[in-house]
Design a protein around this motif. Sequence first.
Motif, PDB file in Angstrom:
ATOM      1  N   VAL A 106       0.871  -1.155  -0.041  1.00  0.00           N
ATOM      2  CA  VAL A 106       0.091   0.058  -0.019  1.00  0.00           C
ATOM      3  C   VAL A 106       0.976   1.076   0.033  1.00  0.00           C
ATOM      4  N   VAL A 107       0.454   2.266  -0.753  1.00  0.00           N
ATOM      5  CA  VAL A 107       1.447   3.481  -0.953  1.00  0.00           C
ATOM      6  C   VAL A 107       0.526   4.707  -1.368  1.00  0.00           C
ATOM      7  N   ASN A 108       0.871   5.661  -0.686  1.00  0.00           N
ATOM      8  CA  ASN A 108       0.397   7.208  -1.152  1.00  0.00           C
ATOM      9  C   ASN A 108       1.593   7.769  -1.729  1.00  0.00           C
ATOM     10  N   PRO A 109       1.900   7.542  -2.857  1.00  0.00           N
ATOM     11  CA  PRO A 109       3.227   8.221  -3.430  1.00  0.00           C
ATOM     12  C   PRO A 109       2.925   9.576  -3.946  1.00  0.00           C
ATOM     13  N   PRO A 110       4.057  10.239  -4.205  1.00  0.00           N
ATOM     14  CA  PRO A 110       4.355  11.525  -4.750  1.00  0.00           C
ATOM     15  C   PRO A 110       3.307  11.401  -6.087  1.00  0.00           C
ATOM     16  N   TYR A 111       2.516  12.319  -6.505  1.00  0.00           N
ATOM     17  CA  TYR A 111       1.820  12.064  -7.866  1.00  0.00           C
ATOM     18  C   TYR A 111       1.430  13.621  -8.555  1.00  0.00           C
ATOM     19  N   ILE A 112       2.117  14.469  -8.179  1.00  0.00           N
ATOM     20  CA  ILE A 112       1.646  15.852  -8.950  1.00  0.00           C
ATOM     21  C   ILE A 112       2.685  16.227  -9.967  1.00  0.00           C
ATOM     22  N   PRO A 113       2.295  16.604 -10.945  1.00  0.00           N
ATOM     23  CA  PRO A 113       3.231  16.925 -12.122  1.00  0.00           C
ATOM     24  C   PRO A 113       4.017  18.211 -11.794  1.00  0.00           C
ATOM     25  N   LEU A 114       4.805  18.210 -12.472  1.00  0.00           N
ATOM     26  CA  LEU A 114       6.093  19.408 -12.051  1.00  0.00           C
ATOM     27  C   LEU A 114       5.480  20.807 -12.528  1.00  0.00           C
ATOM     28  N   ASP A 115       4.636  20.583 -13.529  1.00  0.00           N
ATOM     29  CA  ASP A 115       4.054  21.943 -14.026  1.00  0.00           C
ATOM     30  C   ASP A 115       2.848  22.367 -13.507  1.00  0.00           C
ATOM     31  N   ALA A 116       2.452  21.611 -12.243  1.00  0.00           N
ATOM     32  CA  ALA A 116       1.013  21.821 -11.587  1.00  0.00           C
ATOM     33  C   ALA A 116       1.271  23.052 -10.327  1.00  0.00           C
ATOM     34  N   TRP A 117       2.494  23.587 -10.368  1.00  0.00           N
ATOM     35  CA  TRP A 117       2.796  24.267  -9.149  1.00  0.00           C
ATOM     36  C   TRP A 117       1.748  25.137  -8.754  1.00  0.00           C
ATOM     37  N   GLU A 118       1.309  26.047  -9.603  1.00  0.00           N
ATOM     38  CA  GLU A 118       0.186  27.338  -9.226  1.00  0.00           C
ATOM     39  C   GLU A 118      -1.078  26.416  -8.793  1.00  0.00           C
ATOM     40  N   SER A 119      -1.475  25.222  -9.234  1.00  0.00           N
ATOM     41  CA  SER A 119      -2.744  24.750  -8.789  1.00  0.00           C
ATOM     42  C   SER A 119      -2.770  24.005  -7.436  1.00  0.00           C
ATOM     43  N   VAL A 120      -1.537  23.997  -6.631  1.00  0.00           N
ATOM     44  CA  VAL A 120      -1.552  23.271  -5.449  1.00  0.00           C
ATOM     45  C   VAL A 120      -1.612  24.180  -4.497  1.00  0.00           C
ATOM     46  N   ALA A 121      -2.417  23.814  -3.339  1.00  0.00           N
ATOM     47  CA  ALA A 121      -2.944  24.683  -2.103  1.00  0.00           C
ATOM     48  C   ALA A 121      -1.566  25.020  -1.418  1.00  0.00           C
ATOM     49  N   PRO A 122      -1.486  26.345  -0.977  1.00  0.00           N
ATOM     50  CA  PRO A 122      -0.448  26.687  -0.321  1.00  0.00           C
ATOM     51  C   PRO A 122       0.003  25.758   0.653  1.00  0.00           C
ATOM     52  N   GLU A 123      -1.086  25.198   1.405  1.00  0.00           N
ATOM     53  CA  GLU A 123      -0.753  24.307   2.779  1.00  0.00           C
ATOM     54  C   GLU A 123       0.019  23.171   2.188  1.00  0.00           C
ATOM     55  N   ALA A 124       0.018  22.710   0.990  1.00  0.00           N
ATOM     56  CA  ALA A 124       0.736  21.562   0.590  1.00  0.00           C
ATOM     57  C   ALA A 124       2.032  22.041  -0.044  1.00  0.00           C
ATOM     58  N   ARG A 125       2.030  23.024  -0.877  1.00  0.00           N
ATOM     59  CA  ARG A 125       2.991  23.546  -1.881  1.00  0.00           C
ATOM     60  C   ARG A 125       4.312  24.078  -0.866  1.00  0.00           C
ATOM     61  N   ASP A 126       3.846  24.775   0.038  1.00  0.00           N
ATOM     62  CA  ASP A 126       4.768  25.483   0.944  1.00  0.00           C
ATOM     63  C   ASP A 126       5.242  24.858   2.488  1.00  0.00           C
ATOM     64  N   HIS A 127       4.447  23.597   2.544  1.00  0.00           N
ATOM     65  CA  HIS A 127       4.834  23.082   4.086  1.00  0.00           C
ATOM     66  C   HIS A 127       5.237  21.483   3.733  1.00  0.00           C
ATOM     67  N   ASP A 128       4.413  20.862   3.010  1.00  0.00           N
ATOM     68  CA  ASP A 128       4.645  19.451   2.717  1.00  0.00           C
ATOM     69  C   ASP A 128       6.063  19.237   2.063  1.00  0.00           C
ATOM     70  N   PRO A 129       6.882  18.155   2.577  1.00  0.00           N
ATOM     71  CA  PRO A 129       8.255  17.732   1.744  1.00  0.00           C
ATOM     72  C   PRO A 129       7.841  17.830   0.393  1.00  0.00           C
ATOM     73  N   GLN A 130       9.151  18.135  -0.277  1.00  0.00           N
ATOM     74  CA  GLN A 130       9.090  18.251  -1.921  1.00  0.00           C
ATOM     75  C   GLN A 130       9.004  16.764  -2.445  1.00  0.00           C
ATOM     76  N   LEU A 131       9.452  16.021  -1.568  1.00  0.00           N
ATOM     77  CA  LEU A 131       9.819  14.497  -2.093  1.00  0.00           C
ATOM     78  C   LEU A 131       8.208  13.991  -2.174  1.00  0.00           C
ATOM     79  N   ALA A 132       7.278  14.328  -1.330  1.00  0.00           N
ATOM     80  CA  ALA A 132       6.111  13.645  -1.013  1.00  0.00           C
ATOM     81  C   ALA A 132       5.157  14.451  -2.206  1.00  0.00           C
ATOM     82  N   LEU A 133       5.416  15.359  -2.772  1.00  0.00           N
ATOM     83  CA  LEU A 133       4.454  15.947  -3.583  1.00  0.00           C
ATOM     84  C   LEU A 133       4.757  15.612  -5.369  1.00  0.00           C
ATOM     85  N   TRP A 134       6.213  16.163  -5.999  1.00  0.00           N
ATOM     86  CA  TRP A 134       6.060  16.200  -7.148  1.00  0.00           C
ATOM     87  C   TRP A 134       6.638  14.951  -7.638  1.00  0.00           C
ATOM     88  N   SER A 135       6.343  14.557  -9.035  1.00  0.00           N
ATOM     89  CA  SER A 135       6.566  13.065  -9.547  1.00  0.00           C
ATOM     90  C   SER A 135       6.784  13.162 -11.024  1.00  0.00           C
TER      91      SER A 135
END
Length: 280
Positions: A185-214
């Motif tokens: 079971v896994v919740n992997p990073p799955y956000i495309p690199l070009d989706a920066w502007e669409s990500v909520a600040p709570e995640a984009r600015d505070h979650d680890p980058q390794l957990a977001l971009w893929s």
Amino acid sequence: MSTRRLLEEAAARLEEGGVGSPRHDAEVLLSHVTGVPRALLTLTARVDDVQRRTYLEMIDARARRVPLQHITGTAAFRYVDVEVGPGVFVPRPETELLAGWAIDAARAVAGEGRPPVVVELCAGSGAISLSMVHEMPQARVHAVELDEGAFAWALRNLDGTGVDLRRGDMADAFPELDGTVDVVVVNPPYIPLDAWESVAPEARDHDPQLALWSGDDGLDAMRIVEQVAWRLLRSGGVVGAEHADAQGESAPAVFTDRWAEVRDHRDLADRPRFVTARRP
């Protein structure tokens, strides 16, 4: 100032900051400060000067889009509370459905008369593994996390649970378990690199980058999950992986070449949320 007025002003401040659920967050933070349940705040809460100052500082932080769970220090996940803060991905309610699927899969194995072997990849805070051992104490749970900061939080949350937690890359994790695992079971990073502007600040600015971009399509990590799960699982074992709601077709496609029973699942908002497959 009355408690009701304090809440109204706090909610207005959060709304100005763009917080999606201002009244809810204002109530959660006041309940955290006073120890009074949310439902009773306007009836019984009496806020002293120290509590008021603390509360307003928390409201100011939340208005700056610091995650609510970072401020309170905990995140509720299924039947457990997980400690979180700077440096770790905050588990989302949507992921509870994936965890429930994994627990049910492990429960089916236990029904065959043997303890299920479960591996969580990209463990983050350890929320899924903690839920697994809480609801299925007979399961043998292994978890891996690469990010140093997140690993420290997982270590704290899983201390004393019996989970085999290791720091490392999922790509080469647990070689000694190859061909023996029942559930991955896994919740992997799955956000495309070009989706920066669409990500909520709570995640984009505070979650680890390794957990977001893929990667460019958000599926680089999913392709590794497919390979690792194939290596780890026994014949008939199952894998479940979360994905973005826009990946309801592309994420399952990663598994279609050699897996059986590839299926996508929707979340409570009826959006595509996670893919499952069985190793034939």
